[in-house]
Scaffold this active site. Structure first.
Site, PDB file in Angstrom:
ATOM      1  N   ASP A 157       0.875  -1.177   0.000  1.00  0.00           N
ATOM      2  CA  ASP A 157       0.000   0.000   0.000  1.00  0.00           C
ATOM      3  C   ASP A 157       0.912   1.226   0.000  1.00  0.00           C
ATOM      4  O   ASP A 157       1.577   1.531   0.991  1.00  0.00           O
ATOM      5  CB  ASP A 157      -0.873  -0.031   1.255  1.00  0.00           C
ATOM      6  N   HIS A 158       0.931   1.935  -1.113  1.00  0.00           N
ATOM      7  CA  HIS A 158       1.898   3.023  -1.253  1.00  0.00           C
ATOM      8  C   HIS A 158       1.623   4.183  -0.307  1.00  0.00           C
ATOM      9  O   HIS A 158       2.470   5.037  -0.076  1.00  0.00           O
ATOM     10  CB  HIS A 158       1.922   3.523  -2.704  1.00  0.00           C
TER      11      HIS A 158
END
Lengths: 458, 420
Positions: free
Chosen positions: B392-393
Site C-alpha cells: 500500500d503506497h
C-alpha cells in the site's frame, strides 16, 4: 409581459401543466377561451358523473327498491334539478381551478390565443383588449371538439354532441346514440335509467370496442336487461331531421329506420388547433410531438388530447407534468404506455393494460385469472353481485399484462392494478398483499390467485 | 449549468449550510474553482464550480442553510452571454461582459435563462448512490434471476432510477454473443447455472474489491537462492525425525523469515488510517489458507515472540481447524501482515491483493530448479524461490519495501540466522 411558460388551454393538460411549472418556481400564464377546467370539468368527466349518480340512484329506487325492502307510492324526479346539480358541481370545481391559479400566482388570461412565432402568443381577450405574451416556452393544450357525422351536422337540438346531451331539457322520450364508446354508453345508461327509450348503435362487433370482449359482452347483457336496445355491427347510412325529431337509417343484420326525438352522435373527436403558426400534425390532424413533447416549432410543446389518443383527462394531466418537468427539471419525459380506462354506467367498466385479444395478437404467453363478484361477500352484502375481475398474468414471469373489471366500483378498484403495473409488481406481490375483508377489492386478490389455481372462494 | 444547486455531498445529506463564499458576485470562475464551502451533516467541504463563467447571483448568504437541490447561485457561461448579446444587443461592446450579461438576463428571465435550461437537460441523470439499496421492480428482479443477470451492473430507467423490466431485457441483449456458446456445453437444460454467493464469498468479493479499488497497490519481487534453506530444512527434519518431531515445511521457514524481517523493518507492519499511519508493536502473522468455497487467513498472534517450531505448530493447527471451519473469530481477525503461498500449486510467482487494513502481502511461489550464474560467473544448477510483495503506497514506499525484501532475502539465503 414576459413569462417562463405560456400555457394555451385551461383543461386538464393546461391547468395541471401550468400549476406544475409554477410549483417549480416558474412565472406562468394560462390562456383559456371559455372556463378553467376545460371539457373535463365543465362539459365532460365531472358533470356526467353527477348525472350518472342521479341515474344510478333512480334506477336503484325504481327497479330494485323491493330487493331492499322499500316501496314507493309516488316516486318522481325533477329533471331540471338533476341537470342543475351537475352544473353546480362543475361551477364549484371550475372555481377551484381558478383558486389554484391564484394560489400558484399563475396569470389566468381569458381569451383566444394564437402562437404568432416561437416565444410569442397573441391573445384576443374576452374583454376586447389585445395582448402579446412572451415566454421561451409555450405549451399547447387546446384539446378536442366532438366530431360530427358526415352529412348529418349538429343542430344543437335534435342532432347533438355530448355537451348538449348533458343539459337537454326537456328530457327526450326517445334517443338514438350513435357510437358505443365510453361517452355513448354512459349517456345511453343515463337516459335509459330515467325512462327514455334508448337505441345504442355501434359499428364494431361489441359495445365498448376497446375493452376486453368478455367485458363488452357482459355489459351488453346487463344494459340489454335494463332496457337499452343495442345494435352492434351496425352502420348508419343516413341521418335526417324531421319535424318531430330524427330519422336514422341503419344497416346491420337487417336495414331499418329508427325514429327518435334526439340523436346523440358520439363517434369520436377532432383536434382543436390554436391559431397562428402551423404546427406539424399527424394524418388525423393531431399535433405531432417528439419524445420531449416538443412540436415542429422549437420551444412550442403540446400535451393532452391535442396530441392524439387516448383522449383521457388523466392521461392529459400526466403528459402535461411529463412535458413541464422535461422543460424545467431536465428530466427525460416519458410517453404514455398503459393507462386505466373507465366507463361509469352501472355496472361500471374499468381496465388497464392489454385485453385478452391484444395479448394473443402479440403472442404473449399468459394465464387468465377470473373471479366473479357473485362469490364476493361484500358484493352480495351490498346487493351488487354483477360482474367479475379478469387479470392477465404472463408466464413464466408473473407480469400483470392487463386487468379488466366489470361491476360496482370497478373504476375505483382498477387503481390497485394500475399501481401494480406501474411498479412492475407481479401477481405474487398482489397475492402477498392482505386485502381487507369484506371488500370488493378481495375479488382482485382472488382473481390473481385464480390464475394459478389458488383462489379460495371459488 | 447556470443555476448552482445545493449539492448532495454525502448519502445522508438532506440540507447544507453555505459556510463561506470563496468567490464574490461578479467574479469570473473557472471549472474546478472552489466557489464555496458547504457544511454537510458530516463535514465541511469545498464546493467546486463545474462550469466556466461569471458568478452573477448569490441566492444563499454565508451561514444560510437550504435543502439539497435548492439553488444557491447563478453562474452564467460564455454561451449564455453570446446568446444574450445576439438577441438583445447585437452591436454592444463586450467591454464589461459580466455586467452586460447580468443585465440582459434580468430583462429576459431572472430565474431561469433559456439557454441554461437546455444545457441542464443534457446533463446525465444522477448516478444511484453507491452502496445504497438496489432499486429494482419485482418483475425486473424475477426476470433477472431467471436469465442469470446481475442487477448491480444495470442502470435503471424507471422512476427514481429504478431498474425496470426494459433495463434487464436491454442488458440481456447487450451480453456478448459468445456467452450462450460458452454455456451451451453445460449439462443443465437451462444452459447455465446460477450459484448463490455464500456469506464468505460475499465478504471476499466486498473486501478485495475495496482493496483493489481503494488501495494504491505497487509491486516488488525478488528471486532468492533457496539452496541453503532446503539443506537446512533437510538437516533439521532428519534430526527431528529421530526425536519424533513433526517435519518443518518450506513455508514454515518463509513465515519465520517474514516475521523476523518485519521486526527489523517495522514500517511494513502498519495500517493506513485516514490522517495517520498506525504502526503495530506486535506482528500478527496472517496465513492464507484455501478452504472449500473460498479462503481464510488465520492469524498467529505475536509471531515475533515465536520460534520457528512454534510458528510451524501454530500454522498447522490453525490451517486444520480452518478447513473444518472451527476457527473462532479472534483466530482470523487482527492480522497485520499476510503471507500467501501458491508454491504447492506449481505457481512460479504472483502478486496477491492486499488484505485491508494491512499494508503488505507476500506472494510466495514454488522453489524451482534453474540454471544460475554464481559469484564466479559459472552457470550452475540452482534452487530458486520467487517472492512477490504487494504494498500500500500510502504507507509503504518503494525503498521501505525494498529494505524489507533485502532482510527477507538475507534470512532465506542464510536460514541459520533465523534460528538464533
Amino acid at each position: 409581459m414576459a413569462y417562463d411558460l405560456i400555457v394555451i388551454g385551461g383543461g386538464p393538460a393546461g391547468y395541471v401543466g401550468a400549476i406544475r411549472a409554477a410549483q417549480l418556481g416558474k412565472k406562468v400564464a394560462c390562456v383559456e377561451k371559455e372556463r378553467a377546467g376545460g371539457i373535463c370539468l365543465n362539459w365532460g368527466c365531472i358533470p356526467t358523473k353527477s348525472l350518472l349518480r342521479n341515474a344510478e340512484l333512480y334506477h336503484l329506487m325504481s327497479h330494485r327498491a323491493a330487493d331492499f325492502g322499500f316501496s314507493f307510492d309516488n316516486l318522481r324526479f325533477d329533471w331540471g334539478k338533476v341537470i342543475k346539480r351537475s352544473r353546480t358541481v362543475s361551477d364549484k370545481l371550475a372555481g377551484g381551478v381558478e383558486f389554484l391559479f391564484r394560489k400558484n400566482k399563475i396569470d389566468y388570461v381569458l381569451g383566444e390565443a394564437s402562437v404568432t412565432k416561437a416565444g410569442s402568443v397573441f391573445v384576443k381577450k374576452r374583454d376586447g383588449k389585445e395582448e402579446t405574451l412572451e415566454a421561451p416556452k409555450i405549451l399547447v393544450a387546446t384539446g378536442v371538439l366532438t366530431r360530427a357525422m358526415p352529412g348529418f351536422p349538429f343542430n344543437g337540438k335534435t342532432v347533438i354532441g355530448s355537451r348538449e346531451a348533458m343539459i337537454l331539457d326537456p328530457q327526450p322520450k326517445s334517443l338514438v346514440v350513435i357510437g358505443a364508446g365510453a361517452i355513448g354508453v354512459e349517456f345511453a345508461y343515463f337516459y335509459n335509467a330515467f325512462g327514455t327509450k334508448v337505441t345504442l348503435v355501434e359499428m364494431m362487433p361489441n359495445i365498448l370496442p376497446v375493452e376486453d370482449t368478455e367485458v363488452s359482452v357482459a355489459l351488453e347483457k346487463s344494459l340489454g336487461k335494463q332496457g337499452i336496445r343495442i345494435l352492434t355491427k351496425t352502420t348508419v347510412s343516413k341521418g335526417e331531421t324531421t319535424p318531430g325529431g330524427v330519422k336514422i337509417f341503419v344497416e346491420g343484420e337487417k336495414a331499418e329506420t329508427i325514429e327518435a326525438d334526439v340523436c346523440l352522435v358520439a363517434i369520436g373527436v377532432s383536434p382543436q388547433l390554436p391559431g397562428g403558426m402551423q404546427l406539424k400534425v399527424d394524418p388525423r390532424g393531431f399535433i405531432s410531438t417528439n419524445d420531449n413533447y416538443e412540436t415542429s416549432v422549437p420551444g412550442v410543446y403540446a400535451a393532452g388530447d391535442i396530441i392524439g389518443p387516448p383522449w383521457l383527462a388523466h392521461v392529459a394531466m400526466w403528459e402535461a407534468i411529463q412535458a413541464v418537468e422535461g422543460m424545467f427539471e431536465g428530466k427525460q419525459p416519458r410517453k404514455v404506455s398503459f393507462f386505466p380506462g373507465c366507463t361509469y354506467c352501472q355496472p361500471q367498466v374499468a381496465s388497464v393494460g392489454l385485453t385478452e385479444r391484444a395479448a394473443r395478437e402479440q403472442g404473449r404467453k399468459f394465464k387468465i385469472g377470473k373471479f366473479p363478484f357473485q362469490a364476493n361477500g361484500k358484493a352480495l352484502a351490498v346487493g351488487e353481485s354483477d360482474g367479475f375481475v379478469k387479470i392477465l398474468v404472463s408466464e413464466p414471469d408473473g407480469e400483470i399484462l392487463g386487468a379488466h373489471i366489470i361491476g360496482a366500483e370497478a373504476t375505483e378498484l382498477i387503481a390497485e392494478l394500475s399501481l401494480a403495473m406501474t411498479v412492475e409488481a407481479t401477481y405474487e406481490e398482489i397475492e402477498a398483499t392482505i386485502h381487507a375483508h369484506p371488500t370488493l377489492s378481495e375479488a382482485v386478490h382472488e382473481a390473481t390467485g385464480a390464475a394459478f389455481g389458488a383462489a379460495i372462494h371459488i | 449549468m447556470p443555476e448552482i444547486k445545493m449539492p448532495k455531498l454525502s448519502d445522508t445529506m438532506t440540507e447544507g449550510t453555505v459556510v463561506a463564499w470563496k468567490k464574490k458576485k461578479g467574479e469570473t470562475v473557472a471549472a474546478g474553482d472552489v466557489i464555496a464551502e458547504i457544511e454537510t451533516d458530516k463535514a465541511t467541504m469545498e464546493f467546486e464550480s463545474s462550469d466556466d463563467g461569471v458568478l452573477s447571483e448569490i441566492f444563499v448568504q454565508e451561514g444560510g442553510k437550504v435543502a439539497v437541490g435548492e439553488r444557491i447561485a447563478l453562474v452564467l457561461g460564455k454561451g449564455e452571454k453570446a446568446e444574450g448579446e445576439k438577441a438583445q444587443a447585437p452591436s454592444a461592446p463586450a467591454e464589461k461582459p459580466a455586467e452586460t450579461t447580468g443585465k440582459e438576463e434580468k430583462k429576459t428571465s431572472p430565474a431561469a435563462p433559456p439557454a441554461g435550461e437546455s444545457a441542464k437537460a443534457a446533463e446525465p441523470p444522477p448516478a444511484p448512490p453507491a452502496g445504497g439499496r438496489l432499486k429494482a421492480s419485482p418483475l425486473a428482479k424475477k426476470i433477472a434471476a431467471s436469465m442469470g443477470i446481475d442487477l448491480s451492473g444495470i442502470s435503471g430507467s424507471g422512476p427514481g432510477s429504478r431498474i425496470i423490466k426494459k433495463d434487464v431485457l436491454a442488458a440481456a441483449e447487450s451480453q456478448p454473443p459468445g456467452a450462450p456458446a460458452r454455456t451451451a456445453a453445460a449439462p443443465a437444460a437451462g444452459g447455465q447455472q446460477r450459484i448463490p454467493m455464500s456469506a464468505m464469498r460475499k465478504v471476499i468479493a466486498e473486501r478485495l474489491l475495496a482493496s483493489k479499488t481503494q488501495i494504491p497497490h505497487f509491486y516488488l519481487n525478488i528471486e532468492v537462492d533457496a539452496g541453503q534453506l532446503m539443506k537446512l530444512r533437510a538437516d533439521i527434519n532428519a534430526a527431528g525425525e529421530k526425536a519424533g518431531q513433526a517435519k518443518l515445511t518450506v513455508n514454515d521457514f518463509i513465515l519465520k523469515a517474514a516475521v523476523v524481517a518485519a521486526a527489523r523493518t517495522p514500517k511494513v507492519n502498519a495500517s493506513f488510517d485516514k490522517d495517520a499511519v498506525i504502526e503495530y508493536s506486535s506482528i500478527n502473522l496472517a496465513v492464507a489458507v484455501a478452504i472449500d468455497d473460498g479462503l481464510i487467513t488465520p492469524v498467529i498472534r505475536d509471531a515475533q515472540n515465536k520460534s520457528l517450531r512454534q510458528i510451524s505448530e501454530a500454522v498447522k493447527d490453525l490451517a486444520a481447524r480452518a478447513r473444518t471451519k472451527k476457527l473462532k473469530p479472534e483466530e482470523y481477525q487482527g492480522g497485520t501482515l499476510t503471507v500467501s503461498n501458491l508454491g504447492n500449486y506449481g505457481i512460479d510467482n504472483f502478486f496477491a491483493i492486499i488484505n485491508p487494513p494491512q499494508s503488505v502481502i507476500l506472494s510466495v511461489g514454488a522453489i524451482v530448479k534453474k540454471p544460475v550464474v554464481n559469484a564466479k560467473n559459472e552457470i550452475v544448477p540452482g534452487q530458486r524461490l520467487a517472492i512477490g510483495m504487494s504494498c500500500d503506497h500510502r504507507v509503504v514506499d518503494g525503498a521501505i519495501g525494498a529494505q524489507y525484501l533485502a532482510e527477507l532475502r538475507s534470512l532465506l539465503e542464510n536460514p541459520a540466522l533465523m534460528l538464533i
